[in-house]
Design an enzyme around this catalytic site. Structure first.
Site: not given
Ligand SMILES: [Zn+2]
Length: 618
Positions: A283, A307-308, A311, A330, A385, A393
Site C-alpha cells: 500500500e 485491500h491496498e 490502507h 491489517e 516478517d 488480518y
Molecule cells: Zn494489508
C-alpha cells in the site's frame, strides 16, 4: 491497565506525541530526537545494483541533553556524515556503524557537538539490499530493460536509506533520482504520468508517512489512466490488460470515501510489478505496488486492490506504532476491504471471500502457537516478517464485523469514520485504539458489547465461540456437489465447475479431503484443465492437492508456475508441502536452483527456511 499510558502522560503533563513508544525493531533513539523530513538525492546504478547518493534528515530534538543521533541501517556502505548547522554550513561528524544484528541490521550512531537541525549522510546500498530487488532484462515481461523495485515493510527501508526505521515516526520527504534515460522512476508520492523520460525525476511527499511506506521503482514503465485520479503503471506488454482489470478503481475510491471520509492522498495510482514481487500488494501511498497474478481477466481478484486502497485509511493514515500492533493496520484494512467488495461487487461475493478467509484461519489454529493467535502477539526478538500471521488480518477483521453486528451498521460506520479522523496521520498502539473505542462506542451505546468482551478477542488465543460467519447458498450447493462427486454419485463434468467464479473454485478445492485417489484427480484435471490453470489462486490450490496425493502429471506445470511467480503466498506453501517427503524435497530443490535468481530476497529466505526444515515437521 487500559489507560496506563494515557494517564501517565497526562499526569506528567507531556503529550503522547512527544514520547513515541519504544519499538523493539528499531535502534533509533526516538525519545531524544525525531526525524521530521527526509531529502534523498540518489543515482540508480543497474550495473552495480546499487543506489548511491545522500540522505538529509531534518531533526526535531526532544531531549536538550542529547548529543547523538542513532539511525537504523542494514548493509549500507556509509562514506561520510555531515552535520549541517542553522546557517547551512556542513561540518564532518564522527560516526560509528554498530555490529550487524541478523534481524535489526547495524545501528549508525552519529556524535554531534550541538543539536544541529540537519544531518547529511553519504552512502551506497549493497547489491544484496534486503529491501530492493534488481532484475535483469530476462526477468521482466518485456525482456529489453532491467527493473528495480523496493519493498520496505516491515523493516527493510533501512537497507536503502539510513533513517529511524520505525512506524512510530512520521516524516515528509523529497527525492531527486537519476536513472538510465529510457527508464521511468516512480515513488510513493504523487507521480507525473506525463514526465519526460529524461533520466531525472523529482518527488515530493508533503504528508508525514512512516518509513515502511517509502518506496521506489525504476523500469520500462508505461501508463494508462483508469479514472480522474487513478492510473495504472506497468510494463508496456502488461499495461492494457491491467487497466482493464482495474477499471473499477474510481468506483472503489468513491465507495470508500462515502463510508470513511475523503481520500487524502491526492492520486491513487497502481504499479503492476513483474511476477517476482513477493507480496500480493503493498500500500505505498499514492502508488500501490501490486502483483500481476491478480490480473485474471474477469476482475475476480481485485479485492486485492480494495485491500491496498483501504490502507489509505487504515495503515497509511492511522498507523500501527510498532509491528506487534499490526492488526490495527491489517485487521481494519481487511474489514474495510470486504466493505468495498460488498459495495462494488455485491454481498454474495463479499460473503464468499469472508467465508474463505474464516475457513483458512480455522485451519491455521492447529498450526499457529497459541500466543501468536492473540491480536497483539509478542514480537520481541523476532523478525516481524516471520512473526505476522493471518490472525492479524482475519481475526482482526472478524472483531470489527462483530462490533458492526452488535452496534448496527449506521452506528459503527459513523464510529469508524470518526476514528480515522481522530487519529489521522498518527501512529498508535492497541491501548490507544481501545481507549477511543471505550469512550466513543462502548460507553455511548451501553448494553451492546463490553470492553471486557472486546479485550477477550484481543488478548485470548483462538476464535471466540460465538463469532458469526455468513452463509452462502452458492457455497452450500458446491459443497453438496463435491460430496456427491466424492461418493461417486456424479462425475466431474456434472459438478458444473465451468460456471464457478474464482472464489467458488477456491472453496471447492479448499474443501477436498487430504487423500484423494489418482483416478479422481485425473477426472478433475481432464474436465477442467487444472494443471497449468492460468488463474494463480486456483492453480495454487490444485498444486497443493497434487503434492499431497503425489499426482505427478502436475509436476511440469507446477515447476513452471513456481519459476515464473515469486509471490510468497503463492509459492512458499508449495515448497513447504513438497519438503515433507525426501522425493518431493529433491524435486523442490531442483526447481529452486533454477528459480532462485528470479526471486526477491524475502522469497528466497522463506523458501530456504522451508527446504532446510527437517522432514515430517510442518
Ligand atoms: Zn494489508
Amino acid at each position: 491497565m487500559l489507560m496506563t499510558g494515557l494517564l501517565l502522560a497526562a499526569t506528567l503533563g507531556v503529550s503522547l506525541e512527544t514520547m513515541p513508544p519504544r519499538d523493539p525493531h528499531s535502534d533509533a533513539n526516538t525519545a531524544e530526537v525525531v526525524v521530521r523530513a527526509l531529502a534523498l538525492d540518489l543515482d540508480v546504478d543497474f550495473d552495480q545494483r546499487r543506489l548511491e547518493g545522500t540522505a538529509e534528515l531534518s531533526l526535531d530534538w526532544k531531549d536538550p541533553a542529547a548529543r547523538q543521533v542513532v539511525l537504523d541501517t542494514r548493509d549500507l556502505d556509509v562514506t561520510s556524515v555531515d552535520v549541517i548547522d542553522a546557517a547551512g554550513s556542513p561540518h564532518a561528524a564522527e560516526f560509528v556503524l554498530g555490529k550487524r544484528d541478523a534481524i535489526l541490521g547495524s545501528a549508525l550512531s552519529v556524535r554531534v557537538d550541538t543539536q544541529a537541525p540537519t544531518l547529511r549522510i553519504r552512502y551506497r546500498t549493497s547489491p544484496d539490499a534486503s529491501g530492493l530487488q534488481w532484475m535483469t532484462p530476462a526477468q521482466t515481461a518485456g525482456k529489453q530493460h532491467p527493473f528495480m523495485f523496493s519493498q520496505s515493510e516491515s523493516i527493510h527501508a533501512r537497507s536503502w536509506v539510513p533513517l529511524q526505521d520505525t512506524p512510530s515516526v512520521r516524516f515528509t520527504y523529497t527525492a531527486h533520482v537519476r536513472v538510465p534515460k529510457e527508464l521511468r522512476a516512480i515513488m510513493s508520492a504523487p507521480n507525473d504520468a506525463a514526465h519526460a523520460l529524461d533520466g531525472d525525476f523529482s518527488f515530493k511527499m508533503d504528508k508525514p508517512i512512516p518509513s515502511y511506506l517509502l518506496a521506489i521503482a525504476v523500469g520500462d514503465i508505461a501508463v494508462r489512466p483508469t479514472g480522474p485520479r487513478s492510473a495504472v503503471y506497468a510494463e508496456p506488454s502488461v499495461v492494457v490488460a491491467a487497466a482493464k482489470e482495474f477499471a473499477d478503481t474510481e468506483k472503489m475510491i468513491e465507495t470508500t470515501e462515502k463510508l470513511y471520509g475523503p481520500y487524502r492522498w491526492d492520486r491513487y495510482d497502481l504499479l503492476v510489478l513483474p511476477p517476482s514481487f513477493p507480496f500480493g500488494g503493498m500500500e505505498n501511498p499514492c502508488m500501490t505496488f501490486a502483483t500481476p497474478t491478480v490480473i485474471v481477466g474477469d476482475k475476480s481478484l481485485v479485492s486485492l486492490i480494495a485491500h491496498e486502497l483501504a490502507h489509505s485509511w487504515s495503515g497509511n493514515l492511522v498507523t500501527n506504532a510498532a509491528w506487534k500492533h499490526m492488526w490495527l493496520n491489517e485487521g481494519f484494512t481487511t474489514y474495510v476491504e470486504n466493505r468495498i467488495v460488498e459495495a462494488v461487487f455485491g454481498k454474495a461475493e463479499a460473503d464468499e471471500e469472508f467465508i474463505l478467509a474464516a475457513d483458512e484461519l480455522r485451519k491455521e489454529l492447529s498450526e499457529t502457537p497459541k500466543p501468536d493467535q492473540r491480536l497483539v502477539p509478542d514480537f520481541d526478538g523476532r523478525d516481524p516478517d516471520d512473526a505476522g500471521s493471518d490472525f492479524a488480518y482475519t481475526k482482526g477483521a472478524w472483531l470489527l464485523r462483530t462490533l458492526e453486528t452488535s452496534y448496527g451498521r449506521d452506528v459503527f460506520d459513523a464510529y469508524l469514520r470518526g476514528y480515522f479522523d481522530h487519529f489521522a496521520f498518527q501512529s498508535i498502539t492497541t491501548d490507544q485504539m481501545l481507549a477511543y473505542l471505550d469512550e466513543n462506542l462502548i460507553r455511548k451505546h451501553a448494553g451492546k458489547m463490553s470492553l471486557a468482551e472486546v479485550k477477550a478477542w484481543i488478548e485470548k488465543p483462538g476464535i471466540p465461540g460465538d463469532a458469526k460467519v455468513p452463509s452462502s447458498t452458492r457455497f452450500e450447493a458446491i459443497a453438496a456437489a463435491r460430496a456427491e462427486w466424492l461418493a461417486d454419485k456424479r462425475n466431474a463434468e456434472a459438478l458444473d465447475g465451468k460456471s464457478w467464479n474464482t472464489q467458488e473454485w477456491m472453496y471447492f478445492l479448499d474443501g477436498l479431503p487430504k487423500k484423494l485417489s489418482t483416478s479422481k484427480l485425473v477426472q478433475l484435471d481432464a474436465a477442467y484443465h487444472l494443471t497449468g490453470a492460468a488463474n494463480a489462486e486456483i492453480a495454487r490450490r490444485w498444486y497443493l492437492a497434487a503434492i499431497r496425493n503425489d499426482y505427478k502429471p502436475a509436476r511440469a506445470a507446477m515447476a513452471e508456475y513456481m519459476t515464473r511467480i515469486g509471490r510468497r503466498y503463492l509459492v512458499v506453501p508449495l515448497y513447504e508441502a513438497l519438503a515433507k517427503t525426501p522425493e518431493g524435497r529433491d524435486f523442490a530443490r531442483g526447481v529452486y536452483a533454477k528459480a532462485k535468481a528470479g526471486y526477491h530476497p524475502m522469497t528466497q529466505t522463506s523458501i530456504e527456511k522451508a527446504l532446510n526444515k527437517s522432514p515430517g515437521h510442518s
